[in-house]
Design an enzyme around this catalytic site. Sequence first.
Site: not given
Length: 477
Positions: A71-72, A247
């Site tokens: 992520q991110h 994820d």
Amino acid sequence: MTLVAGVDSSTQSCKVVIREAETGALVRQGRASHPDGTEVHPSHWWTALLRALDEAGGLDDVAAVSVAGQQHGMVCLDESGEVVREALLWNDTRSAAAAEQLVAELGGPQAWADAVGSVPVASFTVTKLRWLAEHEPDNARRTAAVCLPHDWLTWRLMGALASGVPFGVEAWQDAPRPPLDQLVTDRGDASGTGYWSPATGAYRTDLLKAAFGAVPLLPRVLGPAEEAGTAVAGGPGAVLIAPGTGDNMAAALGVGARPGDVVVSLGTSGTVFAVAGAPSADATGAVAGFADATGRFLPLVCTLNAARVLDAAARMAGVGLDELSDLALRAPAGADGLTLVPYLEGERTPNRPTASGSLHGLTLATSTPAHLARAAVEGMLCGLADALDALDLRPERVLLIGGAARSEAVRRIAPTIFGVPITVPPPGEYVADGAAYQAATLVTTPDRRSEETETYEAEAIPEIRTRYTRATAHILD
């Protein structure tokens, strides 16, 4: 037999599983490593995906594929679809000051929690875009589109599959890229950007513009059952491309998490998340109010340091991870007062991006490999227990998954720290498995087979967490 592919493009590696769509039975799999670092050129992810697919036997007989990713991360593309600069990953903390600025500019943590369900810290994409605008203005001006790691890989797969060229590492390495307007994401991964609201299901482009100074093209957000695309890969039929997800959302799918469950995942980072029916908005910033990959929500607490704590302790002790586990179980509970604060690369929860780890209670008696091993396991778990407390839930089950959950010491010590029984599913690639499950929903109704789990119970030892809290007090002040 209908086959589907699930991809886990994590911080450290890319894993691919090929499973039978209806039963979930594993047919074959592959893996390839990613380079170390907190900034990585996305081309390394693509190369690793192709190598992992090759090891897994390719996609020519696969009916659907889904990509789950870390992520991110911030992936910036120019007008022609070229990567502007190396992607900043979730664990890159250089945007910590930018996060503080953004929180203050909007009016404080509550304003952010109300707007997007989370209070941004250095992990969030929006903070990385502020850092880019301030520190690399030329690259910011070149940025025509911003996406996440899983979005970028899905987009590259769309181009490779649409080319009609049969799968091959070399054949697909430089496959054409689709137009930028074909970038897609899902609600789960979008909820970690800091400029998409799980409560409204819409982008907050006003927040993006305030952070970045512009609103680049953003991926279209797909629903859980929508197709990202359909293409022929030179094989006998079309390959459906699922939305993919982050994820943690894929791990929830892979482990079969249901409302009432709390999942503790011990990977590179540690995450504690629950399946919820309504969005959350925690103004303390401890709980990220994510969406999940099913249309529900995934309140989540993340720590930067989990399995890497055990890796570091094993290096210090000069042993492997299996021996570290044996050593930890030889030492007494509480390690005779030796306490490890595991902030080895800063920390996200609590938000201390510049903190470092420390040992407390070191004496001649505790200066043994066994005491160090025990303190490492207990310190890692104490950080996750604090995360579990932050969710403020009474879980029906606590599921322990992730690489570090394979450690016998972690399994046996966890109930003494968490104070509840721990359920451990069979080892698996839960993120990749969750992606495969999502892909399977495009072609059939997958059968959720119940798998045997192990339950670990032990009496809670609150003194361990009390010492841990005292050890962290000087860092938290």
